[in-house]
Design a protein around this motif. Sequence first.
Motif, PDB file in Angstrom:
ATOM      1  N   ILE A   5     -41.184 -22.037  30.889  1.00 52.31           N
ATOM      2  CA  ILE A   5     -40.461 -22.750  31.969  1.00 52.31           C
ATOM      3  C   ILE A   5     -39.958 -21.660  32.831  1.00 52.31           C
ATOM      4  N   ASP A   6     -40.570 -22.697  33.811  1.00 47.89           N
ATOM      5  CA  ASP A   6     -41.553 -22.220  34.892  1.00 47.89           C
ATOM      6  C   ASP A   6     -39.491 -22.425  36.128  1.00 47.89           C
ATOM      7  N   VAL A   7     -38.310 -21.919  36.333  1.00 44.77           N
ATOM      8  CA  VAL A   7     -37.890 -22.610  36.493  1.00 44.77           C
ATOM      9  C   VAL A   7     -37.211 -23.348  38.164  1.00 44.77           C
ATOM     10  N   THR A   8     -38.539 -22.264  38.942  1.00 49.72           N
ATOM     11  CA  THR A   8     -38.396 -22.433  40.498  1.00 49.72           C
ATOM     12  C   THR A   8     -39.163 -24.370  40.315  1.00 49.72           C
ATOM     13  N   GLN A   9     -39.478 -24.885  39.352  1.00 44.36           N
ATOM     14  CA  GLN A   9     -40.529 -25.458  39.200  1.00 44.36           C
ATOM     15  C   GLN A   9     -40.176 -26.939  39.099  1.00 44.36           C
ATOM     16  N   VAL A  10     -38.417 -26.590  38.085  1.00 45.39           N
ATOM     17  CA  VAL A  10     -37.978 -27.639  37.479  1.00 45.39           C
ATOM     18  C   VAL A  10     -36.769 -28.729  38.939  1.00 45.39           C
ATOM     19  N   GLN A  11     -36.573 -29.916  38.022  1.00 45.93           N
ATOM     20  CA  GLN A  11     -35.929 -30.113  39.987  1.00 45.93           C
ATOM     21  C   GLN A  11     -34.572 -30.962  38.822  1.00 45.93           C
ATOM     22  N   ALA A  12     -33.890 -29.780  39.123  1.00 43.78           N
ATOM     23  CA  ALA A  12     -32.497 -29.784  37.953  1.00 43.78           C
ATOM     24  C   ALA A  12     -31.306 -30.254  38.444  1.00 43.78           C
ATOM     25  N   HIS A  13     -31.530 -30.483  39.762  1.00 44.63           N
ATOM     26  CA  HIS A  13     -30.327 -31.132  40.681  1.00 44.63           C
ATOM     27  C   HIS A  13     -29.164 -30.085  40.889  1.00 44.63           C
ATOM     28  N   GLY A  14     -28.864 -29.290  41.225  1.00 48.02           N
ATOM     29  CA  GLY A  14     -27.876 -27.610  40.794  1.00 48.02           C
ATOM     30  C   GLY A  14     -27.211 -27.930  39.297  1.00 48.02           C
ATOM     31  N   LYS A  15     -27.735 -28.493  38.267  1.00 48.28           N
ATOM     32  CA  LYS A  15     -27.368 -28.115  37.107  1.00 48.28           C
ATOM     33  C   LYS A  15     -27.193 -27.014  36.422  1.00 48.28           C
ATOM     34  N   ILE A  16     -26.627 -27.045  35.755  1.00 44.91           N
ATOM     35  CA  ILE A  16     -27.527 -25.407  34.896  1.00 44.91           C
ATOM     36  C   ILE A  16     -28.208 -25.481  33.844  1.00 44.91           C
ATOM     37  N   ILE A  17     -29.475 -25.165  34.046  1.00 40.32           N
ATOM     38  CA  ILE A  17     -30.133 -25.501  32.944  1.00 40.32           C
ATOM     39  C   ILE A  17     -31.432 -24.357  32.430  1.00 40.32           C
ATOM     40  N   PHE A  18     -31.824 -23.949  31.118  1.00 38.74           N
ATOM     41  CA  PHE A  18     -32.865 -22.708  30.723  1.00 38.74           C
ATOM     42  C   PHE A  18     -32.966 -22.167  31.734  1.00 38.74           C
ATOM     43  N   GLY A  19     -33.129 -20.764  32.444  1.00 38.63           N
ATOM     44  CA  GLY A  19     -33.487 -20.005  33.544  1.00 38.63           C
ATOM     45  C   GLY A  19     -33.208 -20.111  34.482  1.00 38.63           C
ATOM     46  N   ALA A  20     -31.821 -20.582  34.778  1.00 40.94           N
ATOM     47  CA  ALA A  20     -30.743 -20.506  36.181  1.00 40.94           C
ATOM     48  C   ALA A  20     -30.350 -19.380  36.221  1.00 40.94           C
ATOM     49  N   THR A  21     -29.493 -18.900  37.322  1.00 37.75           N
ATOM     50  CA  THR A  21     -29.124 -17.963  37.276  1.00 37.75           C
ATOM     51  C   THR A  21     -27.962 -18.421  37.836  1.00 37.75           C
ATOM     52  N   VAL A  22     -26.819 -18.055  37.482  1.00 35.52           N
ATOM     53  CA  VAL A  22     -25.413 -18.615  37.825  1.00 35.52           C
ATOM     54  C   VAL A  22     -24.472 -17.797  37.845  1.00 35.52           C
ATOM     55  N   LYS A  23     -24.284 -17.817  39.097  1.00 35.68           N
ATOM     56  CA  LYS A  23     -22.483 -16.790  39.237  1.00 35.68           C
ATOM     57  C   LYS A  23     -21.190 -17.213  39.274  1.00 35.68           C
ATOM     58  N   LEU A  24     -20.129 -16.484  38.658  1.00 35.57           N
ATOM     59  CA  LEU A  24     -19.351 -17.001  38.041  1.00 35.57           C
ATOM     60  C   LEU A  24     -18.293 -16.189  38.577  1.00 35.57           C
ATOM     61  N   LEU A  25     -16.697 -16.734  38.200  1.00 37.24           N
ATOM     62  CA  LEU A  25     -15.694 -16.237  38.839  1.00 37.24           C
ATOM     63  C   LEU A  25     -14.773 -16.592  37.254  1.00 37.24           C
ATOM     64  N   ASN A  26     -14.884 -15.339  37.183  1.00 42.19           N
ATOM     65  CA  ASN A  26     -13.132 -15.026  35.985  1.00 42.19           C
ATOM     66  C   ASN A  26     -12.128 -15.820  36.299  1.00 42.19           C
ATOM     67  N   ILE A  27     -12.217 -16.343  36.375  1.00 43.97           N
ATOM     68  CA  ILE A  27      -9.908 -16.635  36.685  1.00 43.97           C
ATOM     69  C   ILE A  27      -9.785 -16.071  36.024  1.00 43.97           C
ATOM     70  N   ASP A  28      -9.751 -15.745  34.756  1.00 37.38           N
ATOM     71  CA  ASP A  28      -8.686 -14.976  34.500  1.00 37.38           C
ATOM     72  C   ASP A  28      -8.359 -13.761  35.558  1.00 37.38           C
TER      73      ASP A  28
END
Length: 158
Positions: free
Chosen positions: A75-98
């Motif tokens: 899966i080449d995540v750069t070719q997938v139309q995910a419309h801002g959703k988290i999918i396989f291959g995505a890189t996600v920046k998170l904030l630990n609220i605690d």
Amino acid sequence: MQKHPMTKEGADKLQAELNRLKKEERPRITQAIAEAREHGDLKENAEYHAAREQQGLIEARIKHIEGVLSHSQIIDVTQVQAHGKIIFGATVKLLNIDNDQEVVYRIVGNEESDVKENKISINSPIARALIGKAEGDEVMVQAPGGTIEYEILEVLYL
């Protein structure tokens, strides 16, 4: 037969290792076995037995990589139309609220997961909690140490 997801980067890395094993390691170990045979009695020839053991390990790794690649869906995540959703291959920046700490994870296949590189398996609790979510969402992750609450700051398709 079920296909397992793998990023293009992960597949390329495994293919490079497979090529190295077949083109460099296999011939090298074959030569080492031939040289050890020339030393005579194989029963007490430690070099021969060590080379044969290494040959077995190399052949097992080759078979493993070939199996993984043959059962993978690249899966080449750069070719997938995910419309801002988290999918396989995505890189996600998170904030630990605690604890107010930011973390960045890339969701990858089982074979390519590496916590030191912040690559987490699609089957991990955090990845399962994130799939389908979008920037601004908050998620609760059931981790071994308890429940962690994250806010999704950014979703990237690199």
